[in-house]
Every structure is written in structure tokens, then in C-alpha cells.
Design a protein around this motif. Structure first.
Motif, PDB file in Angstrom:
ATOM      1  N   ILE A 171       0.819  -1.211   0.000  1.00  0.00           N
ATOM      2  CA  ILE A 171       0.000   0.000   0.000  1.00  0.00           C
ATOM      3  C   ILE A 171       0.856   1.266   0.000  1.00  0.00           C
ATOM      4  N   CYS A 174       1.297   2.604  -3.415  1.00  0.00           N
ATOM      5  CA  CYS A 174       0.111   2.964  -4.214  1.00  0.00           C
ATOM      6  C   CYS A 174       0.003   4.484  -4.277  1.00  0.00           C
ATOM      7  N   GLY A 177      -3.424   5.750  -3.346  1.00  0.00           N
ATOM      8  CA  GLY A 177      -3.737   5.536  -1.934  1.00  0.00           C
ATOM      9  C   GLY A 177      -3.019   6.495  -1.006  1.00  0.00           C
ATOM     10  N   CYS A 191      -8.280   7.092  -1.349  1.00  0.00           N
ATOM     11  CA  CYS A 191      -7.865   7.125  -2.761  1.00  0.00           C
ATOM     12  C   CYS A 191      -9.057   7.500  -3.629  1.00  0.00           C
ATOM     13  N   CYS A 239      -8.812  -2.687  -1.373  1.00  0.00           N
ATOM     14  CA  CYS A 239      -7.486  -2.869  -2.001  1.00  0.00           C
ATOM     15  C   CYS A 239      -7.340  -4.246  -2.622  1.00  0.00           C
ATOM     16  N   CYS A 242      -7.261  -4.209  -6.376  1.00  0.00           N
ATOM     17  CA  CYS A 242      -6.259  -3.449  -7.137  1.00  0.00           C
ATOM     18  C   CYS A 242      -5.029  -4.286  -7.416  1.00  0.00           C
ATOM     19  N   ARG A 247       0.277  -2.335 -12.479  1.00  0.00           N
ATOM     20  CA  ARG A 247       0.202  -0.896 -12.814  1.00  0.00           C
ATOM     21  C   ARG A 247       1.317  -0.553 -13.789  1.00  0.00           C
TER      22      ARG A 247
HETATM   23  S1  SF4 Z   1      -8.088   0.653  -3.297  1.00  0.00           S
HETATM   24 FE1  SF4 Z   1      -6.430   0.508  -4.808  1.00  0.00          FE
HETATM   25  S2  SF4 Z   1      -5.949   2.644  -5.301  1.00  0.00           S
HETATM   26 FE2  SF4 Z   1      -7.104   2.647  -3.370  1.00  0.00          FE
HETATM   27  S3  SF4 Z   1      -5.550   2.575  -1.739  1.00  0.00           S
HETATM   28 FE3  SF4 Z   1      -6.141   0.464  -2.177  1.00  0.00          FE
HETATM   29  S4  SF4 Z   1      -4.625  -0.276  -3.661  1.00  0.00           S
HETATM   30 FE4  SF4 Z   1      -4.533   1.956  -3.653  1.00  0.00          FE
END
Ligand code: SF4
Length: 263
Positions: A171, A174, A177, A191, A239, A242, A247
Motif C-alpha cells: 500500500i 500505491c 492511496g 484514494c 485494495c 487493485c 500498474r
Molecule cells: S483501493 Fe487501490 S488505489 Fe485505493 S488505496 Fe487500495 S490499492 Fe490503492
């Protein structure tokens, strides 16, 4: 910019975004706000006011407030929104993030509003036929600070539809985030991706689940500094959707609204 910090032992927030139009008139492939997938939708001004006022009560100071979208200039309430945000946050930086396509069609009153409220305009520059020179000249004429941000490589933030990612240790890497706290209808997310996933779900009929642990309800009477600090120190349940390993920077292009752009 630090997301959370203390000043005189009081909690401050580095940055938050407020999407005032969820849809967009440019539509970039892989947009991490899922704007190409969003129906026409604007922030409700009364809710916006309530949310902004509440943020001023729960944080001692906020360094930067980003008014954005989608494309924020699609929202006709922009002048009222900027006036109100400046009234509540007289000493914060306020930045209007735009793709620039609608700037040259704005009236004099719009530019005067930016000047009066000391708003910075951040223009994301894509490979589009937009007269950036004229935008710069107009901003200079009204003494408005403008910041051009070239974005020819676009960061794709793909979902794992099965929700099997374990991002506990990742995290910190990210970007969204840690730099894109987003406020929407009284919910503060760490985020922009989690709240925007509803557009993805609606468009592709998927079922990425958001829970009440994915955000802070800022209007709850009990919300306090400790609860906010804890929220921002942990991954969200969301999360798991994701795929941070996947990415990547992709060349900017218009969206064809294919699911592959977000997976
Ligand atoms: S949901 Fe995705 S973009 Fe949002 S903090 Fe978590 S990993 Fe990052």
C-alpha cells in the motif's frame, strides 16, 4: 506532501480531492476515476457545502483542496463552488484540475473569480488540439496562476475482478492511496479508485464491493483524530481489487470503453 500530520497537536490533512462532475468530455483510456464510464453526474452543491464545512471542523488545517472530475468545468456551479471553498478555507491552496478543453469558452467572470479566490488552475496536457498558448495568455491577463502538467504517458491502475490481491505490504507504493484522498457525499476515501469503481460496476455489470470500512463517514459525530489516523494508516478492504503489480504507464489515447482498459 504528507497526507496527515499534526500542528500544535491538532490533526491536519495534506490534500483532498472533490469530484464535481464525474463524467468527462475527453475520456482517456484507463482513467483512474473511471470517468469515461460515468453517466452525466454532478456533485450536489448543497451536499458539497455541507461536506466542505465539515472538513473544516474535523481538520485544523488542510494544505490543498483539489476541485476536479471527470471534467469539472462541465459543472455550471463552478463559480459558486470556488467562492464557497475559499470562504471556508481562506488559507488553503485551492487547485482546479481540468483537461483545459473548456477554458477558452469561459466568460470574463470565471477568470475574475479565479483571480479573486486565488485559485490555481492545473491543466493536464494531452495530445489534443487545444490552444495552450492562448490559455496561458488569458490566465496571465487575469493574473491567474496556471500550471500545465504534460501527461502523454498515462498510468493504468487495473482491477483484479476476483478480489484476490494481498496489498498489505504494497500500500505504501500505491500513488492513489497516498496522494488522492477523495471526498464524495460525506465519505472520505484514502484514494480516488475505490469511490470511482461504482462507475466501472455500473458500466460493465461487475460487482466490486465497497464496504463501510472503505471510507470515513465525516458527518458521524464520533469521528475523531485517532480514527482518521488509523483509517489512513491501513489498506482498505477494497485494495483486494487493485492489481498493483500490473500498474504501468501506457501511451495516452482516447477510451474505447473496453474492460481491458481497467483490468
Ligand atoms: S483501493 Fe487501490 S488505489 Fe485505493 S488505496 Fe487500495 S490499492 Fe490503492
Amino acid at each position: 506532501m504528507e497526507q496527515l500530520y499534526y500542528k500544535n497537536e491538532k490533526l491536519c490533512l495534506g490534500y483532498f480531492l472533490y469530484e464535481i462532475a464525474h463524467h468527462c468530455n475527453i475520456n482517456c483510456a484507463g482513467c483512474d476515476h473511471c470517468a469515461p464510464l460515468a453517466k452525466e453526474e454532478f456533485a450536489d452543491f448543497e451536499i458539497f457545502k455541507k461536506d466542505i464545512k465539515r472538513m473544516s471542523e474535523i481538520f485544523f488545517h488542510i494544505d490543498l483542496i483539489g476541485i476536479m472530475g471527470g471534467e469539472p468545468l462541465l459543472n455550471k456551479d463552478v463559480p459558486k463552488i470556488l467562492d464557497y471553498t475559499r470562504k471556508i478555507f481562506p488559507s488553503s491552496n485551492i487547485v482546479l484540475f481540468t483537461n483545459g478543453s473548456l477554458l477558452l469558452s469561459q466568460q470574463k467572470a470565471f477568470w475574475e473569480n479565479l483571480n479573486r479566490n486565488n485559485i490555481v488552475v492545473a491543466v493536464t496536457v494531452y495530445k489534443l488540439k487545444i490552444d495552450y498558448k492562448k490559455i496561458k495568455e488569458t490566465a496571465e491577463r487575469f493574473n491567474v496562476k496556471i500550471d500545465f502538467k504534460p501527461n502523454f504517458d498515462f498510468c493504468k491502475a487495473p482491477f483484479n475482478l476476483s478480489g484476490t490481491e494481498d496489498n498489505r505490504d504494497k500500500i505504501k507504493d500505491c500513488f492513489q492511496g497516498n496522494h488522492c484522498a477523495t471526498l464524495e457525499n460525506g465519505k472520505l476515501f484514502r484514494c480516488s479508485v475505490a469511490p470511482s469503481s461504482r462507475h466501472f460496476n455500473d458500466y460493465f455489470k461487475t460487482d466490486l464491493k465497497l464496504s463501510e470500512n472503505d471510507y470515513l463517514d465525516i458527518h458521524q459525530n464520533s469521528v475523531n483524530s485517532q480514527q482518521i489516523a488509523e483509517y489512513f494508516s491501513q489498506p482498505l478492504p477494497f485494495c483486494r481489487y487493485c492489481n498493483l503489480n500490473k500498474r504501468e504507464n501506457i501511451s495516452w489515447k482516447h477510451s474505447e470503453r473496453k474492460i481491458e482498459e481497467w483490468t
